[in-house]
Design a protein around this motif. Structure first.
Motif, PDB file in Angstrom:
ATOM      1  N   ALA A 119       1.933   7.532   9.324  1.00  0.00           N
ATOM      2  CA  ALA A 119       2.394   6.531  10.293  1.00  0.00           C
ATOM      3  C   ALA A 119       3.552   5.735   9.699  1.00  0.00           C
ATOM      4  CB  ALA A 119       1.245   5.598  10.665  1.00  0.00           C
ATOM      5  N   SER A 120       4.442   5.272  10.530  1.00  0.00           N
ATOM      6  CA  SER A 120       5.589   4.491  10.102  1.00  0.00           C
ATOM      7  C   SER A 120       5.133   3.233   9.366  1.00  0.00           C
ATOM      8  CB  SER A 120       6.432   4.116  11.321  1.00  0.00           C
ATOM      9  OG  SER A 120       7.538   3.356  10.907  1.00  0.00           O
ATOM     10  N   GLY A 121       5.676   3.008   8.179  1.00  0.00           N
ATOM     11  CA  GLY A 121       5.340   1.835   7.392  1.00  0.00           C
ATOM     12  C   GLY A 121       4.093   1.966   6.549  1.00  0.00           C
ATOM     13  N   ALA A 122       3.347   3.055   6.712  1.00  0.00           N
ATOM     14  CA  ALA A 122       2.108   3.254   5.953  1.00  0.00           C
ATOM     15  C   ALA A 122       2.411   3.945   4.626  1.00  0.00           C
ATOM     16  CB  ALA A 122       1.131   4.103   6.765  1.00  0.00           C
ATOM     17  N   PHE A 123       1.458   3.866   3.718  1.00  0.00           N
ATOM     18  CA  PHE A 123       1.607   4.575   2.445  1.00  0.00           C
ATOM     19  C   PHE A 123       1.660   6.076   2.734  1.00  0.00           C
ATOM     20  CE2 PHE A 123       0.329   6.643  -1.444  1.00  0.00           C
ATOM     21  CZ  PHE A 123       0.996   5.914  -2.413  1.00  0.00           C
ATOM     22  N   PRO A 124       2.625   6.792   2.177  1.00  0.00           N
ATOM     23  CA  PRO A 124       2.785   8.226   2.460  1.00  0.00           C
ATOM     24  C   PRO A 124       1.783   9.095   1.690  1.00  0.00           C
ATOM     25  CG  PRO A 124       4.520   7.477   1.006  1.00  0.00           C
ATOM     26  CD  PRO A 124       3.712   6.271   1.357  1.00  0.00           C
ATOM     27  N   TRP A 125       0.546   9.088   2.156  1.00  0.00           N
ATOM     28  CA  TRP A 125      -0.519   9.808   1.466  1.00  0.00           C
ATOM     29  C   TRP A 125      -0.272  11.306   1.387  1.00  0.00           C
ATOM     30  CZ3 TRP A 125      -3.472   7.482  -1.746  1.00  0.00           C
ATOM     31  CH2 TRP A 125      -3.811   6.151  -1.551  1.00  0.00           C
ATOM     32  N   THR A 126       0.283  11.891   2.430  1.00  0.00           N
ATOM     33  CA  THR A 126       0.514  13.340   2.406  1.00  0.00           C
ATOM     34  C   THR A 126       1.484  13.703   1.292  1.00  0.00           C
ATOM     35  OG1 THR A 126       0.079  13.488   4.762  1.00  0.00           O
ATOM     36  CG2 THR A 126       1.261  15.334   3.762  1.00  0.00           C
ATOM     37  N   THR A 127       2.594  12.989   1.208  1.00  0.00           N
ATOM     38  CA  THR A 127       3.568  13.253   0.141  1.00  0.00           C
ATOM     39  C   THR A 127       2.931  13.034  -1.220  1.00  0.00           C
ATOM     40  OG1 THR A 127       5.360  12.540   1.600  1.00  0.00           O
ATOM     41  CG2 THR A 127       5.855  12.633  -0.747  1.00  0.00           C
ATOM     42  N   PHE A 128       2.153  11.970  -1.344  1.00  0.00           N
ATOM     43  CA  PHE A 128       1.465  11.686  -2.608  1.00  0.00           C
ATOM     44  C   PHE A 128       0.569  12.852  -3.015  1.00  0.00           C
ATOM     45  CE2 PHE A 128      -2.451  10.233  -4.661  1.00  0.00           C
ATOM     46  CZ  PHE A 128      -1.936   9.681  -5.827  1.00  0.00           C
TER      47      PHE A 128
ATOM     48  N   LEU B  34      10.315   2.607   3.064  1.00  0.00           N
ATOM     49  CA  LEU B  34       9.366   1.501   2.958  1.00  0.00           C
ATOM     50  C   LEU B  34      10.065   0.202   2.550  1.00  0.00           C
ATOM     51  CD1 LEU B  34       6.417   3.418   1.287  1.00  0.00           C
ATOM     52  CD2 LEU B  34       6.385   2.360   3.561  1.00  0.00           C
ATOM     53  N   THR B  35      10.920   0.275   1.554  1.00  0.00           N
ATOM     54  CA  THR B  35      11.604  -0.947   1.121  1.00  0.00           C
ATOM     55  C   THR B  35      12.634  -1.403   2.143  1.00  0.00           C
ATOM     56  OG1 THR B  35      13.171   0.357  -0.185  1.00  0.00           O
ATOM     57  CG2 THR B  35      11.257  -0.503  -1.340  1.00  0.00           C
ATOM     58  N   GLY B  36      13.255  -0.465   2.851  1.00  0.00           N
ATOM     59  CA  GLY B  36      14.254  -0.813   3.856  1.00  0.00           C
ATOM     60  C   GLY B  36      13.677  -1.370   5.147  1.00  0.00           C
TER      61      GLY B  36
ATOM     62  N   GLY C 228       6.415   0.271  -1.062  1.00  0.00           N
ATOM     63  CA  GLY C 228       7.401   1.146  -1.693  1.00  0.00           C
ATOM     64  C   GLY C 228       7.271   1.162  -3.202  1.00  0.00           C
ATOM     65  N   LEU C 229       7.084  -0.015  -3.806  1.00  0.00           N
ATOM     66  CA  LEU C 229       6.901  -0.092  -5.248  1.00  0.00           C
ATOM     67  C   LEU C 229       5.598   0.573  -5.671  1.00  0.00           C
ATOM     68  CD1 LEU C 229       7.979  -1.126  -7.940  1.00  0.00           C
ATOM     69  CD2 LEU C 229       6.809  -3.288  -7.492  1.00  0.00           C
ATOM     70  N   LEU C 230       4.551   0.372  -4.893  1.00  0.00           N
ATOM     71  CA  LEU C 230       3.274   1.029  -5.170  1.00  0.00           C
ATOM     72  C   LEU C 230       3.434   2.550  -5.140  1.00  0.00           C
ATOM     73  CD1 LEU C 230       0.185   0.609  -5.601  1.00  0.00           C
ATOM     74  CD2 LEU C 230      -0.035   0.816  -3.116  1.00  0.00           C
ATOM     75  N   ASP C 231       4.147   3.062  -4.131  1.00  0.00           N
ATOM     76  CA  ASP C 231       4.414   4.500  -4.030  1.00  0.00           C
ATOM     77  C   ASP C 231       5.188   4.983  -5.248  1.00  0.00           C
ATOM     78  OD1 ASP C 231       4.641   7.092  -3.045  1.00  0.00           O
ATOM     79  OD2 ASP C 231       6.211   6.592  -1.612  1.00  0.00           O
ATOM     80  N   LEU C 232       6.202   4.231  -5.640  1.00  0.00           N
ATOM     81  CA  LEU C 232       7.027   4.596  -6.792  1.00  0.00           C
ATOM     82  C   LEU C 232       6.176   4.776  -8.047  1.00  0.00           C
ATOM     83  CD1 LEU C 232       9.951   4.785  -8.097  1.00  0.00           C
ATOM     84  CD2 LEU C 232       9.668   2.356  -8.576  1.00  0.00           C
ATOM     85  N   VAL C 233       5.301   3.831  -8.300  1.00  0.00           N
ATOM     86  CA  VAL C 233       4.501   3.848  -9.524  1.00  0.00           C
ATOM     87  C   VAL C 233       3.333   4.825  -9.436  1.00  0.00           C
ATOM     88  CG1 VAL C 233       3.017   2.436 -11.002  1.00  0.00           C
ATOM     89  CG2 VAL C 233       5.169   1.500 -10.128  1.00  0.00           C
ATOM     90  N   VAL C 234       2.570   4.761  -8.347  1.00  0.00           N
ATOM     91  CA  VAL C 234       1.353   5.552  -8.226  1.00  0.00           C
ATOM     92  C   VAL C 234       1.658   7.050  -8.159  1.00  0.00           C
ATOM     93  CG1 VAL C 234      -0.628   6.023  -6.719  1.00  0.00           C
ATOM     94  CG2 VAL C 234       0.016   3.679  -7.234  1.00  0.00           C
ATOM     95  N   THR C 235       2.694   7.436  -7.446  1.00  0.00           N
ATOM     96  CA  THR C 235       3.020   8.863  -7.354  1.00  0.00           C
ATOM     97  C   THR C 235       3.463   9.406  -8.705  1.00  0.00           C
ATOM     98  OG1 THR C 235       3.602   8.688  -5.023  1.00  0.00           O
ATOM     99  CG2 THR C 235       4.459  10.593  -6.209  1.00  0.00           C
ATOM    100  N   ALA C 236       4.321   8.675  -9.400  1.00  0.00           N
ATOM    101  CA  ALA C 236       4.778   9.140 -10.719  1.00  0.00           C
ATOM    102  C   ALA C 236       3.602   9.251 -11.691  1.00  0.00           C
ATOM    103  CB  ALA C 236       5.846   8.199 -11.263  1.00  0.00           C
ATOM    104  N   LEU C 237       2.764   8.220 -11.735  1.00  0.00           N
ATOM    105  CA  LEU C 237       1.603   8.267 -12.633  1.00  0.00           C
ATOM    106  C   LEU C 237       0.598   9.337 -12.217  1.00  0.00           C
ATOM    107  CD1 LEU C 237       0.967   4.455 -13.257  1.00  0.00           C
ATOM    108  CD2 LEU C 237       2.040   6.117 -14.796  1.00  0.00           C
ATOM    109  N   GLY C 238       0.380   9.479 -10.919  1.00  0.00           N
ATOM    110  CA  GLY C 238      -0.543  10.501 -10.430  1.00  0.00           C
ATOM    111  C   GLY C 238      -0.073  11.907 -10.772  1.00  0.00           C
TER     112      GLY C 238
END
Length: 145
Positions: free
Chosen positions: A44-53, A105-107, A114-124
């Motif tokens: 969904a728009s504005g939601a955490f991108p779980w599929t990409t993650f 997300l940031t835009g 957006g920051l959560l996605d940046l960190v969590v995806t890289a660490l995951g």
């Protein structure tokens, strides 16, 4: 009659065509699988991108297994790693979409997500590669001892 030395550059270039074809074919398969995941589990728009993650984490987990198996257990055919690693898994994982997700997300006023996605995806992704490589080595060691 003067004899010319063989042109090694031509032979090397010709030897790369199968690798290029393997990467392209694998990439097409991996990208199709990623697209199917996005259709099955839209974000969904504005939601955490779980599929990409999860696509990135799952792809990195498989890369961990693949690299241990192909470098430490069995070499296999010379096109296995280009086809599966660079092709299928490179096409499946989507770090370009990951950066687009962060930008969206940031835009759109969701900088924390957006920051959560940046960190969590890289660490995951890193954790997935390390964990599966470690577990694969343990399983292989257990089976061979």
């Amino acid at each position: 009659m003067e004899r010319r030395p063989p042109d090694h550059r031509h032979a090397r270039r010709r030897a790369q065509w199968p690798v290029l074809a393997a990467v392209a074919a694998g990439g097409a398969l991996g990208a199709c699988a990623r697209y199917a995941a996005a259709l099955l589990w839209p974000t969904a728009s504005g939601a955490f991108p779980w599929t990409t993650f999860w696509v990135n984490v799952a792809g990195c987990a498989v890369i961990g297994v693949l690299m241990v198996v192909t470098t430490e257990v069995r070499t296999g055919h010379r096109l296995v790693r280009p086809f599966f690693g660079t092709g299928v898994l490179g096409g499946f994982t989507t770090f370009s979409a990951y950066t687009v997700d962060i930008e969206r997300l940031t835009g759109t006023g969701r900088p924390t997500t957006g920051l959560l996605d940046l960190v969590v995806t890289a660490l995951g992704a890193l954790a997935a590669v390390w964990t599966t490589a470690h577990l694969t080595r343990r399983v292989i060691g257990w089976r061979t001892s």
